[in-house]
Design a protein around this motif. Structure first.
Motif, PDB file in Angstrom:
ATOM      1  N   GLY A  13      -1.305  16.868  -8.959  1.00  0.00           N
ATOM      2  CA  GLY A  13      -1.697  16.454  -7.611  1.00  0.00           C
ATOM      3  C   GLY A  13      -1.338  17.558  -6.643  1.00  0.00           C
ATOM      4  O   GLY A  13      -0.693  18.539  -7.018  1.00  0.00           O
ATOM      5  N   CYS A  14      -1.738  17.390  -5.422  1.00  0.00           N
ATOM      6  CA  CYS A  14      -1.538  18.462  -4.431  1.00  0.00           C
ATOM      7  C   CYS A  14      -0.316  18.225  -3.567  1.00  0.00           C
ATOM      8  O   CYS A  14      -0.057  18.991  -2.652  1.00  0.00           O
ATOM      9  CB  CYS A  14      -2.776  18.576  -3.544  1.00  0.00           C
ATOM     10  N   CYS A  17      -0.144  13.075  -1.477  1.00  0.00           N
ATOM     11  CA  CYS A  17       0.254  11.659  -1.522  1.00  0.00           C
ATOM     12  C   CYS A  17       1.727  11.518  -1.170  1.00  0.00           C
ATOM     13  O   CYS A  17       2.122  10.554  -0.508  1.00  0.00           O
ATOM     14  CB  CYS A  17      -0.024  11.081  -2.908  1.00  0.00           C
ATOM     15  N   GLU A  58       2.212  10.137  -8.399  1.00  0.00           N
ATOM     16  CA  GLU A  58       1.047  10.834  -7.824  1.00  0.00           C
ATOM     17  C   GLU A  58       0.452  11.759  -8.880  1.00  0.00           C
ATOM     18  O   GLU A  58       1.168  12.350  -9.674  1.00  0.00           O
ATOM     19  CB  GLU A  58       1.505  11.677  -6.625  1.00  0.00           C
ATOM     20  N   GLY A  84      -2.540   7.134  -5.145  1.00  0.00           N
ATOM     21  CA  GLY A  84      -3.592   8.066  -4.753  1.00  0.00           C
ATOM     22  C   GLY A  84      -4.708   8.189  -5.775  1.00  0.00           C
ATOM     23  O   GLY A  84      -4.569   7.833  -6.950  1.00  0.00           O
ATOM     24  N   ASP A  85      -5.830   8.697  -5.296  1.00  0.00           N
ATOM     25  CA  ASP A  85      -7.044   8.744  -6.122  1.00  0.00           C
ATOM     26  C   ASP A  85      -6.878   9.577  -7.394  1.00  0.00           C
ATOM     27  O   ASP A  85      -7.499   9.275  -8.419  1.00  0.00           O
ATOM     28  CB  ASP A  85      -8.215   9.298  -5.303  1.00  0.00           C
ATOM     29  N   CYS A  86      -6.078  10.652  -7.353  1.00  0.00           N
ATOM     30  CA  CYS A  86      -5.911  11.463  -8.569  1.00  0.00           C
ATOM     31  C   CYS A  86      -5.245  10.640  -9.668  1.00  0.00           C
ATOM     32  O   CYS A  86      -5.637  10.715 -10.836  1.00  0.00           O
ATOM     33  CB  CYS A  86      -5.085  12.717  -8.281  1.00  0.00           C
ATOM     34  N   ASN A  91      -9.839  11.908 -10.063  1.00  0.00           N
ATOM     35  CA  ASN A  91     -10.222  12.587  -8.809  1.00  0.00           C
ATOM     36  C   ASN A  91     -10.398  14.110  -8.973  1.00  0.00           C
ATOM     37  O   ASN A  91     -11.076  14.556  -9.888  1.00  0.00           O
ATOM     38  CB  ASN A  91      -9.172  12.253  -7.743  1.00  0.00           C
ATOM     39  N   GLY A 146      -6.848   6.102  -2.385  1.00  0.00           N
ATOM     40  CA  GLY A 146      -6.831   6.877  -1.144  1.00  0.00           C
ATOM     41  C   GLY A 146      -6.520   8.330  -1.448  1.00  0.00           C
ATOM     42  O   GLY A 146      -5.831   8.637  -2.411  1.00  0.00           O
ATOM     43  N   CYS A 147      -7.077   9.206  -0.661  1.00  0.00           N
ATOM     44  CA  CYS A 147      -6.854  10.646  -0.871  1.00  0.00           C
ATOM     45  C   CYS A 147      -6.532  11.307   0.478  1.00  0.00           C
ATOM     46  O   CYS A 147      -7.396  11.928   1.057  1.00  0.00           O
ATOM     47  CB  CYS A 147      -8.082  11.281  -1.523  1.00  0.00           C
ATOM     48  N   PRO A 148      -5.276  11.174   0.906  1.00  0.00           N
ATOM     49  CA  PRO A 148      -4.224  10.368   0.286  1.00  0.00           C
ATOM     50  C   PRO A 148      -4.285   8.934   0.779  1.00  0.00           C
ATOM     51  O   PRO A 148      -4.982   8.646   1.757  1.00  0.00           O
ATOM     52  CB  PRO A 148      -2.941  11.051   0.805  1.00  0.00           C
TER      53      PRO A 148
HETATM   54  S1  SF4 Z   1      -5.181  11.821  -4.204  1.00  0.00           S
HETATM   55 FE1  SF4 Z   1      -5.744  13.433  -2.718  1.00  0.00          FE
HETATM   56  S2  SF4 Z   1      -3.854  13.776  -1.541  1.00  0.00           S
HETATM   57 FE2  SF4 Z   1      -3.243  12.685  -3.446  1.00  0.00          FE
HETATM   58  S3  SF4 Z   1      -2.717  14.322  -4.910  1.00  0.00           S
HETATM   59 FE3  SF4 Z   1      -4.895  13.832  -5.210  1.00  0.00          FE
HETATM   60  S4  SF4 Z   1      -6.000  15.335  -3.914  1.00  0.00           S
HETATM   61 FE4  SF4 Z   1      -3.873  15.295  -3.211  1.00  0.00          FE
END
Ligand code: SF4
Length: 176
Positions: A13-14, A17, A58, A84-86, A91, A146-148
């Motif tokens: 993930g980034c 989240c 996440e 979160g969506d990932c 995602n 959700g993203c996030p």
């Molecule tokens: S769901 Fe969106 S905000 Fe969360 S880790 Fe994935 S890309 Fe990043």
């Protein structure tokens, strides 16, 4: 009364989240009045502990390390929340799934390199053939899309869990 033990981690993930988690602002003080965060990026713990009440995870499962951490968190936690969506769908990380792993690595580290092209091997976790959502590898109890996800949605979920209730997400959360 014993505090609820919460562990958090991010896999592929980034960290967005987790940023949304922190965006609860002062509400996080109320959460910490009832819960201890026993594992996560903000905690100096090397290993997912035993006896965690709520695991908040996440990111997608993309590497062998992701898989092992998710399995350990599952085995040592009562409730697992995909944050979160990932984590819920795969995602962004799953966008690579149409490309063979070896070809992908070659493109990024060799063809795309501007200097010293080489595939890193030392201390780099092995990529799985496909990146997938958390539920592709472990049982997930609650999905928070959700993203996030919005901070108020995360707060609602944690608040319900801290009160011993299963959160009814209904229209409170949405994908994207
Ligand atoms: S769901 Fe969106 S905000 Fe969360 S880790 Fe994935 S890309 Fe990043």
């Amino acid at each position: 009364m014993d505090k609820v033990k919460i562990g958090t981690c991010w896999l592929d993930g980034c960290s967005g989240c987790h940023m949304s988690l922190l965006d609860m602002d002062e509400a996080i003080v109320a959460v910490l009045g009832k819960a201890d965060i026993v594992f996560g990026p903000l905690v100096d713990a090397q290993e997912w502990p035993e006896g965690v009440d709520v695991a908040v995870i996440e990111g997608a499962i993309s590497s062998q390390d992701d898989l092992e951490l998710a399995q350990t968190a599952r085995a040592r936690s009562k409730i697992v929340v995909a944050l979160g969506d990932c984590a819920v769908t795969g995602n962004v990380p799953s966008m690579r799934n149409g490309i063979p792993t070896a070809k992908l690595i070659e493109r990024v580290y060799v063809e795309g390199a501007t200097a010293d092209p080489q595939v890193p091997t030392d201390g780099v976790p092995a990529l799985l053939k496909q990146a997938g959502p958390l539920q592709s590898a472990i049982k997930v109890d609650i999905h928070v899309p959700g993203c996030p996800p919005k901070p108020e949605g995360i707060l609602f979920v944690l608040g319900e869990l801290l009160e011993g209730r299963v959160p009814d997400l209904g229209s409170k959360l949405r994908f994207g």
